[in-house]
Design a protein around this motif. Structure first.
Motif, PDB file in Angstrom:
ATOM      1  N   UNK A  69       1.005  -1.251   0.028  1.00 15.63           N
ATOM      2  CA  UNK A  69      -0.082   0.057   0.011  1.00 15.63           C
ATOM      3  C   UNK A  69       0.900   1.170   0.103  1.00 15.63           C
ATOM      4  N   UNK A  70       1.901   1.450   0.801  1.00 17.73           N
ATOM      5  CA  UNK A  70       2.842   2.314   1.049  1.00 17.73           C
ATOM      6  C   UNK A  70       3.550   2.686  -0.456  1.00 17.73           C
ATOM      7  N   UNK A  71       3.981   1.425  -1.076  1.00 18.72           N
ATOM      8  CA  UNK A  71       4.666   1.670  -2.406  1.00 18.72           C
ATOM      9  C   UNK A  71       3.723   2.145  -3.515  1.00 18.72           C
ATOM     10  N   UNK A  72       2.343   1.744  -3.374  1.00 15.92           N
ATOM     11  CA  UNK A  72       1.700   2.089  -4.460  1.00 15.92           C
ATOM     12  C   UNK A  72       1.252   3.558  -4.344  1.00 15.92           C
ATOM     13  N   UNK A  73       0.987   3.780  -3.200  1.00 18.16           N
ATOM     14  CA  UNK A  73       0.768   5.557  -3.019  1.00 18.16           C
ATOM     15  C   UNK A  73       1.560   6.238  -3.149  1.00 18.16           C
ATOM     16  N   UNK A  74       3.080   6.031  -2.973  1.00 21.63           N
ATOM     17  CA  UNK A  74       4.154   6.838  -3.032  1.00 21.63           C
ATOM     18  C   UNK A  74       4.237   6.798  -4.635  1.00 21.63           C
ATOM     19  N   UNK A  75       3.929   6.154  -5.416  1.00 18.57           N
ATOM     20  CA  UNK A  75       4.620   5.901  -6.674  1.00 18.57           C
ATOM     21  C   UNK A  75       3.267   6.372  -7.611  1.00 18.57           C
ATOM     22  N   UNK A  76       1.923   6.095  -7.108  1.00 22.83           N
ATOM     23  CA  UNK A  76       0.946   6.323  -7.962  1.00 22.83           C
ATOM     24  C   UNK A  76       0.048   7.379  -7.548  1.00 22.83           C
ATOM     25  N   UNK A  77      -0.112   7.566  -6.046  1.00 24.42           N
ATOM     26  CA  UNK A  77      -1.083   8.389  -5.628  1.00 24.42           C
ATOM     27  C   UNK A  77      -2.348   7.848  -5.147  1.00 24.42           C
ATOM     28  N   UNK A  78      -3.465   8.185  -6.488  1.00 15.34           N
ATOM     29  CA  UNK A  78      -4.563   7.951  -5.859  1.00 15.34           C
ATOM     30  C   UNK A  78      -5.025   6.607  -6.897  1.00 15.34           C
ATOM     31  N   UNK A  79      -6.111   6.080  -6.468  1.00 14.91           N
ATOM     32  CA  UNK A  79      -6.445   4.477  -7.055  1.00 14.91           C
ATOM     33  C   UNK A  79      -6.602   4.926  -8.535  1.00 14.91           C
ATOM     34  N   UNK A  80      -6.036   4.028  -9.459  1.00 18.11           N
ATOM     35  CA  UNK A  80      -6.525   4.116 -10.783  1.00 18.11           C
ATOM     36  C   UNK A  80      -7.823   3.174 -11.224  1.00 18.11           C
ATOM     37  N   UNK A  81      -8.496   4.047 -12.111  1.00 17.14           N
ATOM     38  CA  UNK A  81      -9.928   3.489 -12.282  1.00 17.14           C
ATOM     39  C   UNK A  81      -9.797   1.896 -12.680  1.00 17.14           C
ATOM     40  N   UNK A  82      -8.789   1.459 -13.139  1.00 15.77           N
ATOM     41  CA  UNK A  82      -8.909   0.048 -13.533  1.00 15.77           C
ATOM     42  C   UNK A  82      -7.313  -0.425 -13.480  1.00 15.77           C
ATOM     43  N   UNK A  83      -7.393  -1.790 -13.315  1.00 10.73           N
ATOM     44  CA  UNK A  83      -5.975  -2.290 -13.102  1.00 10.73           C
ATOM     45  C   UNK A  83      -5.156  -2.069 -14.295  1.00 10.73           C
ATOM     46  N   UNK A  84      -3.919  -1.650 -14.236  1.00  7.51           N
ATOM     47  CA  UNK A  84      -3.088  -1.495 -15.589  1.00  7.51           C
ATOM     48  C   UNK A  84      -1.930  -2.143 -15.253  1.00  7.51           C
ATOM     49  N   UNK A  85      -1.031  -2.337 -16.356  1.00  5.49           N
ATOM     50  CA  UNK A  85       0.280  -2.842 -16.219  1.00  5.49           C
ATOM     51  C   UNK A  85       1.394  -2.263 -15.236  1.00  5.49           C
TER      52      UNK A  85
END
Length: 215
Positions: A69-85
């Motif tokens: 969770x910490x990794x995703x939020x630091x790299x992407x920020x907010x939730x994407x609308x759908x799963x992506x590569x």
């Protein structure tokens, strides 16, 4: 994910442990490991033999979801609308702790078959990650120390753990058979399950949904 509870006898006491059953094999996976890692998907590995899709093992993929969770939020920020590569690639490239638990269901499996299978699969995965460069020696390190004398009966467990610092540890029926420090090998094993050509696409999709739910 459908979960049920199973009673586990622990020193005479019975406690209920929540499990998820992989439907194609009937194998149960605890939804949480003793160290807190959480189950993010279950799946099945099939192999084509004589024109038949033979089920080899059921698998569950666990991760330290707080670190994910910490990794995703630091790299992407907010939730994407759908799963992506990008989501999958972050997991493949990271050194967040993960465990892939394999439970054998094919009754005629031998250790040499497992070695060959993983050697080929990881070899192909390494080539994809390196733009076509072969490294069979690295691919074969995962199961290299496993003796042919190890008997793999249905229900036997193989656990492959990605540890901090890009260390990959493999246990067969509870015994450590290899511990390899290699960022490329760590990426290659996760890529087998979450890359462009996954062993079980449904399991990859479930893992992706669990990633989105972390935001």
């Amino acid at each position: 994910m459908a979960t049920t509870a199973e009673e586990v006898t622990n020193g005479g006491d019975q406690e209920e442990v929540a499990v998820e059953v992989e439907p194609k094999t009937g194998v149960s996976f605890p939804v949480k490991l003793d160290d807190g890692k959480q189950l993010n998907c279950v799946g099945v590995r099939k192999k084509s033999m004589l024109g038949l899709g033979i089920k080899i093992y059921g698998f569950g993929m666990y991760a330290d979801n707080e670190k994910l969770e910490a990794l995703l939020k630091s790299k992407i920020g907010k939730a994407p609308e759908k799963i992506n590569k990008e989501l999958y690639q972050l997991v493949i490239d990271s050194d967040v702790e993960m465990v892939i638990r394999l439970v054998i269901v094919f009754s005629s499996l031998t250790m040499s078959m497992v070695r060959k299978n993983f050697g080929e699969g990881l070899g192909a995965s390494i080539k994809k990650l390196t733009g076509g460069k072969k490294n069979d020696e690295l691919a074969n390190k995962l199961m290299g120390e496993a003796s042919d004398k190890i008997k793999l009966t249905p229900g036997s467990v193989i656990e492959i753990s990605r540890l901090p610092g890009y260390v990959l540890e493999t246990k067969v029926t509870g015994d450590v058979i290899s511990k390899v420090e290699s960022e490329l090998l760590c990426r290659a094993i996760i890529n087998l399950y979450l890359g462009d050509d996954p062993l079980d696409k449904d399991a990859k999709d479930k893992f992706g949904m669990s990633l989105i739910s972390l935001f």
